[in-house]
Enzyme design. Structure first.
Site: not given
Ligand code: FEO
Length: 388
Positions: A25, A79, A81, A83, A145, A164, A192, A223
């Site tokens: 994004h 989390h 989100e 992903d 996050h 995250d 990041y 990640h």
């Molecule tokens: Fe806030 Fe990697 O997702």
């Protein structure tokens, strides 16, 4: 068939490598990314996080290289989100009775909107989940996050599953920090932080404080690479970044139509460098916002320039200032500059936006009609050199 990677006895990385990701994004991910999931084989077989939807085959393949996914008892959703949670439905399809742990109130109150009515259990910082020979301790850090975000710590293994936080958008065949180029790793970690974590510095400081009391041999983020031998390096960097510590450097960001604002930008950068404030220049027509922000994050000075277009600033400059304000770096010294043909409104507008970012206006705004003369460029030099 994609294989799991054993990190410690009975603990596996079963994530996904997104080699081709180039835009998360708006964050331009030159190095791709990974969505890390971790499988713990114990009396209760536990999966920590999943991966982005679309990668179901890869995560199931890695899990299947260790156990039948139908045997998974628990999913810890650090989390929500997508992903990290996007493959929950694929796991539930294989293991319909799986129990999904999420933070309360923020995880539990939102997860059904994403995945419907499944077997959820909310957890608080007081909860400890016994999975057999190991325990999992939940550490919610709302807004690191999203409101639901949490860490999970396994004291028996000394692993902090941080989601995250401590991540990098960095695709690699390697899993550990010591296996990749250290400078590349730290650049991706910095990028990041600047683009994702920086607005939540307050919560990062809380997380760092809490981590001080833990015995940690591995930080396993959602990640990128797992921190193992370089834990002190990333902790030190997070301490500096979360405290808005800056260096005596400058960033000059601009757009230009006919090279006039560009000439001013180059004069500003040269002169800042002359007074021992090394400056980097970013033309917004060429550079991506997410590549500029890491430099802004560690620079004390920022100059932003725009010519006037239709009584306003250039759209690229407006987008940069909007992005900058959202990421909210603190304690910067800033000024505005730009050329104009008649109205000249853009320069004041840029200065107003810099004030709204909470920055100290370090120099009075600099504007030049049409193209700058030699004398006008010298005036810019003098203003910078004379500033106490
Ligand atoms: Fe806030 Fe990697 O997702």
């Amino acid at each position: 068939m994609q294989q799991a990677v054993e990190l410690k006895k009975g603990i596996y990385w079963v994530g996904v490598i997104d080699w081709d990701l180039r835009n998360f994004h708006g964050y331009i991910t030159h190095s791709g990314s990974s969505y890390n999931a971790y499988l713990i084989i114990d009396e209760k077989i536990t999966l920590i996080d999943t991966a982005k939807a679309g990668f179901e085959k890869e995560i199931l393949s890695r899990i299947s290289s260790v156990i039948d996914p139908a045997k998974i008892d628990y999913i810890i959703s650090n989390h929500l989100e997508p992903d990290h949670s996007g493959c929950i439905p694929a796991i539930v399809e294989k293991a319909p009775n799986v129990k999904i742990f999420t933070s309360v109130p923020n995880g539990l109150s939102n997860i059904t909107k994403f995945y419907g009515d499944l077997n959820y259990q909310g957890v608080t910082p007081k909860d400890v989940l016994n999975i057999g020979s190991r325990t999992l301790h939940f550490m919610p850090f709302p807004m690191l996050h999203w409101p639901d975000s949490m860490f999970t710590y396994c004291p028996e293994e000394k692993i902090l599953f941080s989601n995250d936080a401590f991540g990098q958008h960095f695709s690699s065949a390697c899993r550990f920090d010591y296996e990749v180029d250290f400078c590349h790793l730290m650049l991706e970690a910095k990028k990041y932080y600047a683009n994702i974590i920086m607005p939540y510095n307050f919560q990062t400081k809380n997380a760092l404080k809490a981590a001080q009391d833990l015995d940690i041999e591995m930080i396993a983020p959602g990640h990128g690479l797992i921190w193992s031998k370089m834990i002190p390096n990333i902790i030190n960097a997070y301490q500096k970044w979360s405290n808005d510590e800056t260096e005596e450097t400058a960033v000059v960001v601009y757009d230009s139509m006919w090279h006039s604002t560009e000439k001013m930008a180059k004069t500003i950068a040269e002169t800042m460098t002359r007074r021992n404030i090394p400056a980097k220049i970013f033309d917004l027509k060429i550079n991506k916002l997410s590549d500029i922000l890491p430099e802004v994050m560690t620079s004390k000075y920022i100059a932003v320039g725009s010519p006037t277009l239709n009584r306003g600033m250039m759209p690229n400059v407006a987008a940069f200032l909007c992005y900058l304000k959202g990421l909210s770096p603190k304690n910067r010294k800033a000024f505005a500059f730009g050329s104009y043909g008649w109205g000249g409104e853009s320069i004041g507008q840029v200065e107003e936006e810099l004030k709204k970012c909470g920055f100290e206006i370090w120099l009075e705004k600099m504007s030049v009609k049409n193209t700058p003369t030699k004398e006008e460029l010298e005036n810019i030099e003098q203003a910078i050199l004379a500033r106490k």
